[in-house]
Design a protein around this motif. Structure first.
Motif, short mmCIF file in Angstrom:
data_model
loop_
_atom_site.label_atom_id
_atom_site.label_comp_id
_atom_site.label_asym_id
_atom_site.label_seq_id
_atom_site.Cartn_x
_atom_site.Cartn_y
_atom_site.Cartn_z
N ALA A 125 -3.65 2.69 9.60
CA ALA A 125 -5.07 2.28 10.10
C ALA A 125 -5.85 1.25 9.53
CB ALA A 125 -5.92 3.89 9.66
N ILE A 126 -5.26 0.97 8.04
CA ILE A 126 -5.81 -0.20 7.32
C ILE A 126 -5.39 -1.47 7.89
CG2 ILE A 126 -5.75 -1.44 5.20
CD1 ILE A 126 -6.14 1.17 3.73
N CYS A 127 -3.85 -1.41 8.10
CA CYS A 127 -3.47 -2.57 8.80
C CYS A 127 -4.00 -2.77 10.29
CB CYS A 127 -1.97 -2.38 8.99
SG CYS A 127 -0.97 -2.07 7.41
N TRP A 152 -0.04 3.36 -3.21
CA TRP A 152 -0.73 4.55 -2.85
C TRP A 152 0.12 5.76 -2.95
CZ3 TRP A 152 -4.75 2.71 1.15
CH2 TRP A 152 -5.63 1.81 0.46
N PHE A 183 -2.91 6.47 7.38
CA PHE A 183 -4.10 5.83 6.60
C PHE A 183 -3.93 4.66 6.33
CE2 PHE A 183 -7.12 4.90 2.83
CZ PHE A 183 -8.27 4.94 3.93
N VAL A 184 -2.59 4.19 5.81
CA VAL A 184 -2.01 2.70 5.33
C VAL A 184 -1.85 1.97 6.85
CG1 VAL A 184 -0.22 1.40 4.72
CG2 VAL A 184 -0.88 3.30 3.47
N LEU A 243 0.81 -1.27 0.10
CA LEU A 243 -0.10 0.25 0.03
C LEU A 243 0.83 1.26 -0.03
CD1 LEU A 243 -2.79 -1.03 2.53
CD2 LEU A 243 -2.63 -1.02 -0.05
N GLY A 273 -6.93 -2.16 11.15
CA GLY A 273 -8.33 -2.83 10.87
C GLY A 273 -8.11 -4.46 10.76
N VAL A 274 -7.07 -4.82 10.03
CA VAL A 274 -6.85 -6.21 9.93
C VAL A 274 -6.77 -6.70 11.45
CG1 VAL A 274 -5.23 -7.71 8.93
CG2 VAL A 274 -5.84 -5.89 7.55
#
Length: 343
Positions: free
Chosen positions: A117-119, A101, A114-115, A97, A121-122
């Motif tokens: 935050a996605i991790c 991105w 933000f990257v 990412l 979320g995992v």
């Protein structure tokens, strides 16, 4: 109310007793690991004159920074009695990412949180399956790993694009006073990680949860929150390691996290933590990460294959499990003439 107060008092007394016992054990374990690192680095000069130098020490510390960050998150999960097998996939996701991105040059560096935050979320998805759906951590995080790996493959079509943002190149390639920037980062992260795990309310909650879940619940520990956060933090750490690897190698690959699964567990165990939870010290984990990195560096220098390196790492875990048993420390205390606590 009186009953709850009595239970909390008893639980606190039990925690104080365990803490007193942990002090000697974890201090000895951490010191022993760091001493072994020094001995191994000095002994490596017997293998090659190029080894054992100050430059090699800096190289080892730079490479160890990846494992220290990763093992912090894994250590928090293990402290609660869990295990996170999704780390390699999340490392890859964070790296992919970042390059896809953000890309090379100044880039949209503000996308880095933000990257992460996605991790995170995992990790939250794994925690939901473990805490609310009661799926065993081993199975849940393995399933998460498969899903995330497949998502990374689909996102890149098999070929990650882009290069490292300048801010990550500065972090991993910069230097100050002749010392690489990752070494400074390693020291700062180790101190912060030790404070979080050993000197905060959250850290005490983790120890309580891993020691006795029922007693921790009666004592007022927010069980759900404390069970979920370690997986989120572990995933964020893994995503950040992916970013660090991007800055170090100036690119991402779909297998960039594969070599970190076993070492992330090994560093925690070698550092004196119990794989069953409730017992551990981040200082020892840092030493374990540096020791494993030193072993890997020496093996690479003498040209041994990756398979043999894995065998040696597995052997180190086994020896650590045997040497760091509570019974051994009780016997050592007995030989030193210290009276045993209890009846």
């Amino acid at each position: 109310m009186t009953s709850q107060v009595d239970v909390m008092s008893k639980f606190q007394a039990e925690q104080d007793t365990r803490k007193a016992r942990r002090i000697d054990r974890h201090t000895v374990s951490a010191i022993a690991v760091f001493v072994l690192c020094v001995v191994l680095i000095l002994a490596s000069r017997l293998v090659s004159p190029s080894l054992g130098s100050w430059q090699q020490v800096l190289t080892v510390l730079t490479l160890a920074s990846f494992l220290v960050v990763l093992s912090f998150g894994q250590g928090l999960v293990i402290l609660t009695g869990g295990l996170d097998l999704s780390l390699p996939a999340v490392i890859t996701l964070g790296g992919v990412l970042t390059t896809t991105w953000i890309g090379n040059g100044p880039g949209a560096w503000y996308m880095l949180p933000f990257v992460l935050a996605i991790c995170g979320g995992v990790g939250l998805a794994s925690a939901i399956g473990i805490v609310w759906l009661k799926v065993p951590p081993f199975i849940m995080t393995m399933a998460t790993s498969i899903i995330v790996s497949s998502a990374a493959l689909g996102l890149t079509n098999g070929t990650p694009r882009g290069a490292s943002p300048d801010v990550l190149l500065l972090l991993m390639k910069g230097s100050w006073l002749g010392i690489p920037a990752p070494v400074y980062f390693l020291v700062i992260f180790a101190v912060v990680g030790w404070i979080v795990q050993s000197r905060t309310v959250f850290g005490r909650y983790l120890y309580a949860l891993g020691t006795n879940r029922d007693a921790a619940r009666i004592a007022g520990v927010p069980i759900t929150l404390v069970s979920v956060l370690p997986y989120v933090i572990s995933a964020v750490c893994a995503g950040f390691v992916g970013m660090m690897l991007v800055g170090y190698a100036n690119g991402a690959t779909l297998r960039m996290g594969d070599n970190y699964m076993l070492p992330s567990i090994a560093a925690v165990v070698i550092g004196g933590s119990s794989i069953l939870g409730g017992n551990g010290n981040f200082a020892g984990t840092v030493g374990g990460a540096i020791l494993l990195t030193t072993v890997g560096t020496v093996i690479a220098a003498i040209g041994l294959e990756q398979g043999l390196r894995t065998i040696i790492e597995g052997g180190i875990i086994l020896v650590a499990l045997l040497l760091l048993r509570e019974e051994l420390f009780e016997r050592l205390r007995g030989l030193s003439g210290k009276p045993r606590s209890g009846g």
